[in-house]
Scaffold this motif. Sequence first.
Motif, PDB file in Angstrom:
ATOM      1  N   LYS A 199      -7.130   1.924 -14.680  1.00 39.31           N
ATOM      2  CA  LYS A 199      -8.122   0.934 -14.256  1.00 39.31           C
ATOM      3  C   LYS A 199      -8.567   1.130 -12.808  1.00 39.31           C
ATOM      4  N   ASN A 200      -7.776   1.797 -12.013  1.00 42.18           N
ATOM      5  CA  ASN A 200      -8.017   1.854 -10.573  1.00 42.18           C
ATOM      6  C   ASN A 200      -8.304   3.268 -10.081  1.00 42.18           C
ATOM      7  N   VAL A 201      -9.376   3.397  -9.310  1.00 39.92           N
ATOM      8  CA  VAL A 201      -9.665   4.663  -8.637  1.00 39.92           C
ATOM      9  C   VAL A 201      -8.986   4.590  -7.277  1.00 39.92           C
ATOM     10  N   LYS A 202      -8.194   5.578  -6.978  1.00 39.93           N
ATOM     11  CA  LYS A 202      -7.415   5.577  -5.749  1.00 39.93           C
ATOM     12  C   LYS A 202      -8.291   5.857  -4.528  1.00 39.93           C
ATOM     13  N   GLY A 231     -11.903  15.829  14.100  1.00 43.51           N
ATOM     14  CA  GLY A 231     -10.449  16.010  14.014  1.00 43.51           C
ATOM     15  C   GLY A 231      -9.711  14.685  13.915  1.00 43.51           C
ATOM     16  N   THR A 232     -10.120  13.724  14.737  1.00 36.49           N
ATOM     17  CA  THR A 232      -9.511  12.398  14.707  1.00 36.49           C
ATOM     18  C   THR A 232      -9.814  11.696  13.391  1.00 36.49           C
ATOM     19  N   ALA A 233     -11.045  11.836  12.912  1.00 38.51           N
ATOM     20  CA  ALA A 233     -11.427  11.213  11.641  1.00 38.51           C
ATOM     21  C   ALA A 233     -10.588  11.770  10.489  1.00 38.51           C
ATOM     22  N   ILE A 234     -10.383  13.055  10.484  1.00 34.53           N
ATOM     23  CA  ILE A 234      -9.549  13.697   9.458  1.00 34.53           C
ATOM     24  C   ILE A 234      -8.135  13.126   9.504  1.00 34.53           C
ATOM     25  N   GLN A 235      -7.562  13.028  10.696  1.00 31.11           N
ATOM     26  CA  GLN A 235      -6.207  12.503  10.845  1.00 31.11           C
ATOM     27  C   GLN A 235      -6.102  11.066  10.339  1.00 31.11           C
ATOM     28  N   LYS A 236      -7.095  10.242  10.656  1.00 27.40           N
ATOM     29  CA  LYS A 236      -7.067   8.846  10.214  1.00 27.40           C
ATOM     30  C   LYS A 236      -7.135   8.735   8.693  1.00 27.40           C
ATOM     31  N   LEU A 237      -8.019   9.515   8.077  1.00 25.13           N
ATOM     32  CA  LEU A 237      -8.122   9.466   6.612  1.00 25.13           C
ATOM     33  C   LEU A 237      -6.857   9.987   5.953  1.00 25.13           C
ATOM     34  N   GLU A 238      -6.313  11.079   6.466  1.00 19.23           N
ATOM     35  CA  GLU A 238      -5.078  11.620   5.891  1.00 19.23           C
ATOM     36  C   GLU A 238      -3.916  10.638   6.046  1.00 19.23           C
ATOM     37  N   ALA A 239      -3.843   9.953   7.188  1.00 21.16           N
ATOM     38  CA  ALA A 239      -2.780   8.970   7.401  1.00 21.16           C
ATOM     39  C   ALA A 239      -2.919   7.810   6.423  1.00 21.16           C
ATOM     40  N   GLU A 240      -4.145   7.359   6.166  1.00 19.32           N
ATOM     41  CA  GLU A 240      -4.354   6.259   5.225  1.00 19.32           C
ATOM     42  C   GLU A 240      -4.004   6.690   3.800  1.00 19.32           C
ATOM     43  N   ILE A 241      -4.320   7.923   3.458  1.00 23.11           N
ATOM     44  CA  ILE A 241      -3.969   8.448   2.128  1.00 23.11           C
ATOM     45  C   ILE A 241      -2.453   8.473   1.965  1.00 23.11           C
ATOM     46  N   GLU A 242      -1.742   8.937   2.990  1.00 20.42           N
ATOM     47  CA  GLU A 242      -0.274   8.956   2.936  1.00 20.42           C
ATOM     48  C   GLU A 242       0.284   7.537   2.811  1.00 20.42           C
ATOM     49  N   ALA A 243      -0.281   6.608   3.568  1.00 22.71           N
ATOM     50  CA  ALA A 243       0.172   5.218   3.497  1.00 22.71           C
ATOM     51  C   ALA A 243      -0.075   4.648   2.108  1.00 22.71           C
ATOM     52  N   GLU A 244      -1.225   4.994   1.522  1.00 25.19           N
ATOM     53  CA  GLU A 244      -1.535   4.535   0.169  1.00 25.19           C
ATOM     54  C   GLU A 244      -0.507   5.069  -0.820  1.00 25.19           C
ATOM     55  N   HIS A 245      -0.148   6.342  -0.700  1.00 25.96           N
ATOM     56  CA  HIS A 245       0.841   6.929  -1.602  1.00 25.96           C
ATOM     57  C   HIS A 245       2.191   6.218  -1.477  1.00 25.96           C
ATOM     58  N   ARG A 246       2.584   5.894  -0.248  1.00 31.33           N
ATOM     59  CA  ARG A 246       3.853   5.164  -0.052  1.00 31.33           C
ATOM     60  C   ARG A 246       3.792   3.784  -0.703  1.00 31.33           C
ATOM     61  N   ARG A 247       2.672   3.066  -0.490  1.00 29.77           N
ATOM     62  CA  ARG A 247       2.530   1.734  -1.082  1.00 29.77           C
ATOM     63  C   ARG A 247       2.566   1.802  -2.611  1.00 29.77           C
ATOM     64  N   GLU A 248       1.902   2.805  -3.184  1.00 26.00           N
ATOM     65  CA  GLU A 248       1.895   2.963  -4.642  1.00 26.00           C
ATOM     66  C   GLU A 248       3.302   3.241  -5.161  1.00 26.00           C
ATOM     67  N   HIS A 249       4.024   4.098  -4.466  1.00 24.63           N
ATOM     68  CA  HIS A 249       5.383   4.434  -4.893  1.00 24.63           C
ATOM     69  C   HIS A 249       6.271   3.188  -4.855  1.00 24.63           C
ATOM     70  N   GLU A 250       6.156   2.418  -3.778  1.00 26.38           N
ATOM     71  CA  GLU A 250       6.947   1.191  -3.664  1.00 26.38           C
ATOM     72  C   GLU A 250       6.583   0.197  -4.765  1.00 26.38           C
ATOM     73  N   ALA A 251       5.292   0.071  -5.065  1.00 32.53           N
ATOM     74  CA  ALA A 251       4.845  -0.843  -6.125  1.00 32.53           C
ATOM     75  C   ALA A 251       5.344  -0.384  -7.488  1.00 32.53           C
ATOM     76  N   GLU A 252       5.347   0.928  -7.724  1.00 29.58           N
ATOM     77  CA  GLU A 252       5.854   1.465  -8.989  1.00 29.58           C
ATOM     78  C   GLU A 252       7.348   1.158  -9.138  1.00 29.58           C
ATOM     79  N   GLU A 253       8.081   1.349  -8.072  1.00 27.62           N
ATOM     80  CA  GLU A 253       9.520   1.082  -8.122  1.00 27.62           C
ATOM     81  C   GLU A 253       9.780  -0.398  -8.385  1.00 27.62           C
ATOM     82  N   GLN A 254       9.021  -1.262  -7.749  1.00 30.72           N
ATOM     83  CA  GLN A 254       9.185  -2.695  -7.972  1.00 30.72           C
ATOM     84  C   GLN A 254       8.825  -3.055  -9.409  1.00 30.72           C
ATOM     85  N   ALA A 255       7.755  -2.480  -9.931  1.00 28.76           N
ATOM     86  CA  ALA A 255       7.342  -2.753 -11.315  1.00 28.76           C
ATOM     87  C   ALA A 255       8.412  -2.281 -12.296  1.00 28.76           C
ATOM     88  N   ARG A 256       9.014  -1.140 -12.030  1.00 27.42           N
ATOM     89  CA  ARG A 256      10.092  -0.641 -12.893  1.00 27.42           C
ATOM     90  C   ARG A 256      11.283  -1.603 -12.898  1.00 27.42           C
TER      91      ARG A 256
END
Length: 119
Positions: A90-93, A42-67
């Motif tokens: 080029k990148n596998v998420k 259960g804890t492992a699932i939560q940690k992976l899901e949290a990292e995935i969410e953080a990755e999505h936020r970072r990608e969105h911020e990077a996209e906005e900056q690139a735009r």
Amino acid sequence: MLITFKSKAAADILMYEIHAKRLLDLLGKDVKRGIITAAETGTAIQKLEAEIEAEHRREHEAEEQARRQAQEQGLDEKEVEEEMARHAAKNVKFSARAYPLLEMLRAAHAQGRDVMWGV
């Protein structure tokens, strides 16, 4: 080198060690050999899901900056989209790499099973 994740709850998963290391480091586990007990899933699932969410936020911020940068350089919207598509191709998420293990962990959690590797 390949790592094989095993659980009685799901089919085996093969993953390159370099990719498994990032996932297992996040979970505080050794890449060579280890176990995520049923109680830890259960804890492992939560940690992976949290990292995935953080990755999505970072990608969105990077996209906005690139735009913004592209607009400052005078590129039109089509050119910006094409450049972003080239970069994405080029990148596998992290989420794509984590998905098979995450699904195994979910199945193991539901069935009260362990996940092991290097055994």
